[in-house]
Design an enzyme around this catalytic site. Structure first.
Site, PDB file in Angstrom:
ATOM      1  N   GLU A 148      49.294  36.983  32.843  1.00 42.00           N
ATOM      2  CA  GLU A 148      49.908  38.464  33.217  1.00 42.00           C
ATOM      3  C   GLU A 148      51.623  37.957  33.637  1.00 42.00           C
ATOM      4  OE1 GLU A 148      49.831  42.272  36.317  1.00 42.00           O
ATOM      5  OE2 GLU A 148      48.117  40.790  36.236  1.00 42.00           O
ATOM      6  N   ARG A 171      45.912  44.530  47.434  1.00 48.43           N
ATOM      7  CA  ARG A 171      44.285  44.833  47.054  1.00 48.43           C
ATOM      8  C   ARG A 171      43.256  44.151  47.897  1.00 48.43           C
ATOM      9  NH1 ARG A 171      42.123  47.223  42.237  1.00 48.43           N
ATOM     10  NH2 ARG A 171      44.257  47.772  41.376  1.00 48.43           N
ATOM     11  N   THR A 173      47.793  49.347  41.905  1.00 50.48           N
ATOM     12  CA  THR A 173      48.320  49.916  43.080  1.00 50.48           C
ATOM     13  C   THR A 173      49.813  50.091  42.869  1.00 50.48           C
ATOM     14  OG1 THR A 173      48.420  47.587  43.722  1.00 50.48           O
ATOM     15  CG2 THR A 173      46.336  48.934  44.373  1.00 50.48           C
ATOM     16  N   GLU A 219      36.816  43.942  35.987  1.00 50.18           N
ATOM     17  CA  GLU A 219      36.978  43.202  37.209  1.00 50.18           C
ATOM     18  C   GLU A 219      35.728  43.529  37.990  1.00 50.18           C
ATOM     19  OE1 GLU A 219      41.445  42.784  38.323  1.00 50.18           O
ATOM     20  OE2 GLU A 219      40.796  44.787  38.190  1.00 50.18           O
TER      21      GLU A 219
END
Length: 793
Positions: free
Chosen positions: A251, A329, A462, A733
């Site tokens: 990522e 998170r 988020t 996930e």
């Protein structure tokens, strides 16, 4: 529940026509098996391509006093050596704009494995050989390597600490009939993607740069390259056809390799390619954050939680990277499926002189859930209740006062209790647990344990602005369809699901639909393929684009053949227009000659979500995905070895887009989660050098580590209540968390040593060494109990 994976909702694979909820074979499956699926290192190399090799720091903390690269430059085959001074733009690849992550450093060294220089050579072997000739002198400083050292050094944070609270936690703890406190440590995890970090760049005219990158976030990679080269985004195109695994490790971590390849191509005018060696990859890239969680919990004799105070500290590494959102998170999921009447959750993203930890499947959520499940286990041992009973007594109850999270989001769809009860019945949890007790009573060295754990996982980024996606769809005059979208394929079947969206809407066979490589020149400003949102976001964007074209075709057909628009329908035999049926290709060709546009972009943004970081309140998720896993293990008390005997999983995928692919995702996620919690251990020595930097020293699960019996089922008749793509739910996930059932099953087995009186407080990873240490503690507790018992008579 039968043995083996079960495909719910549909029992067939490769149906000829396009329902979105059927088990179409993965679009690259045959290419994978044949070895014909092209990855970055498989692409034909342009004439004159150069190869890059990194020069990495050998100390964890200090300053560079001198860096002599003359011998490197003089080595055979070396074309150029890149250092910080060669960067024409900004020497920074920080993904969050903190400007704390130089691409190449020339002064301060912050971890062992940091990029100092890059050798550009005619061959990869020559570049790697030359990198060893560097002569670098350092002024060394004592490194801060773990959470304990970071706290002792003053607790320097890479990101702000976040607190989520609801109610009065001090009052709740003080007034609770019972109270306990404890801690749990969970280690980090190497991504171990099969394809390492790789990129190839080809310079074009007028400053253009085309880059093929193994990245989960092509737009961010594009932006980083423009910063480093000081170019506008319109001159840089990033493309990715597929990755050989990512799991979050590509990522942000792919950016440096892509930037360096582009830098070399820009400065030399020749194509350039960089592929990290496995050791260099593991030494230099970030991993899953390891966590140390301290908790204080108040509860009653019935096992019901009254209050929870929890601090979640993470080893973040030398720079911010994504540690802020990751630790956020973790807080979002520190309740898992349970309601806390009074609660305070705090994060501590600590700076250390180790690799800058980054996204990893679950993105901090699994670590938060680990804290929640330890609290449940502690209460179970303190009250003498079965852990499953404690779980059921504390689960969220939608439509009651017990449905508000610590961040003040209402849980509108809690089905965790129903899933746990259903799985307990199907897996014969209580009967098998009693059988394990009987076995343990007569077994001296082998102990069996059983655990059933749930998951409630929030779905959305988020970072609210990431919850958007684009797509581009073309229909050609022969009736074939080309689709491009902003998501990246890394083996999870995203392209296959996008194919199915088109198949369903236009009633086409899979052979008529082609998904092309993700390309920033086709769909701009894309979000990362992460947060389990790939199908949710891109599926809706593709649907939007297809719907726009379909609407034009319906209007054209209705006008041409003089019927009402609702008399035009798409089916397996063609397009029905009133009382006639027209092949899809003929309708498309007719529309083309009538100058009807057969191309459209599509767009989607996730509704309802909002989040205020300052107050710790909002609705950060569109919905929750649920599931539960029941695992049975056998543990050898002499060696600490563990074997997974049986696993039963019931998982909520909503109305699954592709049950076979989703079953595979659940199976793979479980194995990866169990590996994190049992076999995968990261070890740094006292100097800060990562010692587990190769397959020889880092153990991911192998075939022999799989469950002996593995039953996976998707929840039937459970469409998502939210308007997601065909009412499906994300599957990337959430099932990773099912691995906790293995950790708690090991704990249950070890608890037999002290007749189930003491909570084992087993940390992760539960390697044989960790298990043996836990065995010693429990034997000591059992011995102390016997020694202190009053004599008979």
């Amino acid at each position: 529940m039968p043995e083996g994976g079960v495909i719910a909702n549909d029992e067939t694979v490769d149906q000829p026509q396009g329902r979105a909820s059927h088990s179409l074979r993965h679009e690259s499956a045959e290419l994978h098996v044949a070895g014909a699926a092209a990855y970055i290192d498989d692409l034909p190399e342009p004439k004159g391509v150069l190869h890059l090799a990194p020069g990495l720091s050998t100390v964890a903390r200090g300053r560079i006093l001198s860096m002599d690269l003359d011998a490197v430059r003089a080595a055979p085959g070396v074309v150029r050596v890149l250092a910080a001074a060669d960067i024409p733009g900004e020497n920074d690849v920080s993904p969050v704009g903190k400007h704390d992550e130089p691409l190449l450093t020339s002064d301060d060294v912050s971890f062992c494995g940091q990029l100092l220089f890059v050798v550009v050579g005619e061959t990869r072997a020559q570049a790697r050989s030359a990198a060893r000739f560097a002569k670098i002198e350092y002024e060394r400083e004592p490194p801060v390597l773990d959470i304990a050292q970071a706290k002792a050094a003053g607790g320097d944070l890479v990101w702000r600490s976040l607190t989520m609270r609801r109610g009065d936690v001090e009052k709740g703890l003080n007034e609770a009939p019972r109270r306990l406190s404890g801690e749990i440590t969970m280690g980090g995890q190497e991504h171990f993607y099969l394809e390492g970090q790789a990129a190839m760049a080809i310079p074009g005219e007028d400053g253009e740069m085309r880059v093929w990158s193994s990245t989960q976030h092509p737009t961010e990679t594009q932006v980083m390259i423009t910063h480093v080269l000081d170019l506008p985004s319109a001159l840089v195109t990033v493309e990715v056809r597929r990755m050989g695994g990512g799991f979050g490790g590509k990522e942000t971590q792919a950016n440096a390799v892509a930037c360096l390849a582009a830098l070399a191509a820009s400065l030399t005018g020749r194509p350039a390619k960089m592929r990290l060696d496995r050791d260099d990859d593991m030494m230099s890239t970030g991993k899953r954050h390891d966590f140390h969680i301290e908790y204080d919990v108040g509860f009653d004799d019935d096992g019901r939680i009254r209050a929870v105070d929890m601090t979640l500290a993470a080893r973040c590494g030398w720079s911010a990277d994504l540690s802020g959102p990751v630790t956020d998170r973790a807080l979002f999921h520190a309740d898992n499926a349970y309601y806390y009447p009074d609660v305070r959750l705090r994060s501590l993203p600590l700076r250390t002189n180790t690799q800058s930890n980054t996204a990893y499947r679950g993105f901090g959520g699994p670590q938060g859930i680990g804290g929640a499940e330890r609290v449940i286990e502690e209460i179970a041992y303190a009250t003498g209740l079965d852990p499953l009973e404690v779980r059921l007594r504390n689960v969220y109850a939608s439509g009651t006062p017990r449905d508000v999270t610590p961040y003040h989001m209402q849980v509108e769809d809690s089905i965790a209790a129903d899933i746990m009860k259903s799985l307990a019945k199907d897996s014969e949890y209580f009967e098998r647990k009693q059988a394990a007790r009987r076995f343990n009573a007569d077994s001296r060295f082998i102990r069996r344990g059983l655990a059933l754990t749930p998951v409630k996982f929030g779905i959305a980024f988020t970072a609210t602005h990431y919850n958007q996606a684009g797509a581009l769809v073309h229909i050609y005059t022969d009736g074939s369809v080309q689709v491009n979208h902003g998501g990246c394929e890394m083996g999870q079947g995203l392209h296959t699901k996008m194919t199915q969206v088109v198949m369903r809407e236009l009633a086409l066979d899979a052979s008529r639909v082609r998904i092309t490589a993700t390309n920033t020149g086709k769909v701009p400003n894309t979000s990362a393929t992460a947060a389990s949102s790939g199908a949710d976001l891109n599926g809706m964007a593709v649907l939007d684009a297809v719907t726009r074209i379909k609407t034009r075709l319906v209007a054209f057909a209705a006008e041409k053949w003089k019927v009402a628009e609702d008399a035009v329908t798409f089916g397996a035999d063609g397009v029905s227009v009133g009382d006639r049926t027209i092949p899809f290709s003929e309708l498309v060709k007719a529309a083309y000659f009538a100058r009807v546009s057969l191309s459209s972009s599509g767009f989607y943004k996730t509704p309802k979500i909002h989040w205020d970081q300052d107050t710790g309140r909002g609705r950060p998720f569109l919905y929750f995905a649920y599931g539960a896993a029941c695992s049975e293990v056998a543990v050898d008390l002499l060696t600490g070895e563990m074997r997974i005997e049986r696993v039963d999983i019931l998982h909520d995928a909503g109305r699954s887009l592709n049950p076979a692919i989703d079953i595979g995702q659940v199976e793979g996620a479980f194995v990866q989660g169990a590996g994190w919690l049992t076999t995968e251990e990261l070890v740094w020595d006292s100097s800060g050098r990562l010692r587990t930097h190769a397959p020889s020293t880092y153990k991911i699960p192998g075939c022999s580590d799989r469950p002996r019996v593995f039953n996976v089922r998707l929840l039937d008749e459970a469409p998502n209540r939210e308007e997601t793509i065909f009412r499906s739910k994300a599957v990337g996930e959430p099932p990773f968390v099912h691995g906790f059932s293995v950790l708690h099953a090991i704990s249950d087995a070890l608890a037999s040593i002290d007749d189930y009186r003491t909570c084992p407080r087993l940390d992760a990873p539960a390697t044989p060494e960790t298990i043996l240490r836990c065995v010693a503690r429990l034997r000591q507790a059992a011995g102390s109990r016997v020694a202190s018992a009053p004599a008979d008579g």
